[in-house]
Motif scaffolding. Structure first.
Motif, short mmCIF file in Angstrom:
data_model
loop_
_atom_site.label_atom_id
_atom_site.label_comp_id
_atom_site.label_asym_id
_atom_site.label_seq_id
_atom_site.Cartn_x
_atom_site.Cartn_y
_atom_site.Cartn_z
N UNK A 54 42.51 118.40 39.59
CA UNK A 54 42.24 118.83 40.73
C UNK A 54 41.28 119.93 40.65
N UNK A 55 40.49 120.47 41.83
CA UNK A 55 39.98 121.65 41.69
C UNK A 55 40.88 122.87 41.84
N UNK A 56 40.47 123.87 41.22
CA UNK A 56 41.42 125.00 41.02
C UNK A 56 41.89 125.58 42.54
N UNK A 57 41.37 125.45 43.68
CA UNK A 57 41.89 125.71 45.09
C UNK A 57 42.85 124.92 45.26
N UNK A 58 42.79 123.51 45.02
CA UNK A 58 43.74 122.56 45.39
C UNK A 58 44.75 122.79 44.74
N UNK A 59 45.00 123.12 43.47
CA UNK A 59 46.03 123.42 42.42
C UNK A 59 46.71 124.72 43.41
N UNK A 60 45.98 125.50 43.75
CA UNK A 60 46.63 126.87 44.25
C UNK A 60 47.35 126.50 45.65
N UNK A 61 46.67 125.69 46.47
CA UNK A 61 47.43 125.30 47.61
C UNK A 61 48.50 124.46 47.41
N UNK A 62 48.47 123.79 46.46
CA UNK A 62 49.69 122.91 46.36
C UNK A 62 50.81 123.72 45.79
N UNK A 63 50.37 124.56 44.78
CA UNK A 63 51.35 125.39 43.96
C UNK A 63 52.32 126.44 45.19
N UNK A 69 56.85 117.92 41.60
CA UNK A 69 57.33 118.59 42.68
C UNK A 69 58.03 117.98 43.30
N UNK A 70 58.29 116.51 43.32
CA UNK A 70 59.30 115.90 44.08
C UNK A 70 60.61 116.09 43.50
N UNK A 71 60.86 116.25 42.24
CA UNK A 71 62.16 116.25 41.56
C UNK A 71 62.46 117.83 41.85
#
Ligand SMILES: [Zn+2]
Length: 245
Positions: free
Chosen positions: A169-178, A200-202
């Motif tokens: 994924x794009x870097x910004x998307x990873x940051x948003x998810x994390x 993430x689910x676990x």
């Protein structure tokens, strides 16, 4: 169970099953066991595949409940098959009916099956990146608890899904998810930003006190025995099924 890479398990009368792509009648590019009805496949083939899969699991195809999945956080509690009613746009279903099987469709997203065998409550959830971030799995657990389930008794199984080493994924998307779920932060095997939805689910389930958790070893994108949307775009859908004795 059809398919040599399908996965099944039983805990205290709760049954969990994840299909692979083999053993059905669909033609290329949906070969063979496409269980998704909205991906462009022949509807007759999908119906036959759903019957074949149900039969191999010892289920009545008319008692299998499918969702209209939209990558959201909404949950439906169901006591009977939809029948003539419109299938609601939800990404989780919960039931206290032992005669129903709940099904979730995926091709890279994480299929999540939950059951409290003591209370007799089951749930199926569809957790892709947006659904995991929106909290569809905690919402499903909350709906189960409202009906009498206890998180410490809930058995959780996640099925074949794209892994964190493949889900670029794009870097910004990873940051948003994390920012929402730190455990989903990942890096691809080639060193670029990635998301691990299953991790993430676990992590979400662990925080809720769901201890009996297991994860499929299969990465859909890496496995030729599974459908992968990110790999093939036009492809079939796998299914996860949960039901109680
Ligand atoms: Zn992978």
């Amino acid at each position: 169970m059809i398919g040599h890479r399908s996965e099944t398990s039983t805990v205290g009368g709760a049954h969990f099953a994840f299909t692979d792509r083999w053993g059905g009648v669909s033609a290329v590019p949906y070969e063979e066991l496409n269980l998704g009805g909205a991906v462009g496949d022949d509807p007759d083939a999908v119906r036959t595949n759903r019957e074949l899969a149900a039969k191999s699991l010892g289920l009545d195809p008319a008692r299998v409940v499918w969702m209209n999945q939209v990558h959201g956080p909404d949950v439906a509690v169901i006591g009977e098959p939809w029948g003539d009613r419109p299938v609601p746009e939800v990404d989780a279903v919960v039931t206290t009916r032992r005669s129903l099987a709940l099904a979730v469709l995926t091709a890279d997203c994480t299929p999540v099956l939950l059951a409290d065998p003591v209370a007799g409550i089951a749930a199926a959830a569809h957790a892709g990146r947006p659904g995991m971030v929106a909290g569809v799995v905690p919402a499903a657990v909350a709906a189960m608890v409202e009906l009498g389930a206890e998180p410490g008794r809930i058995v959780a199984r996640t099925g074949p899904a794209v892994c964190g080493r493949c889900y670029e994924v794009p870097d910004e998307m990873r940051a948003e998810v994390a920012a929402v779920e730190p455990a989903a932060y990942a890096e691809t095997s080639w060193g670029t930003p990635a998301v691990d939805v299953t991790a993430g689910v676990h992590a979400q389930l662990e925080r809720l006190g769901v201890c009996d958790r297991a994860q499929s070893p299969v990465c859909t994108l890496e496995s030729g025995d599974h459908f992968s949307y990110r790999r093939d775009r036009i492809t079939g859908r796998l299914a996860g099924y949960v039901w109680l004795d």
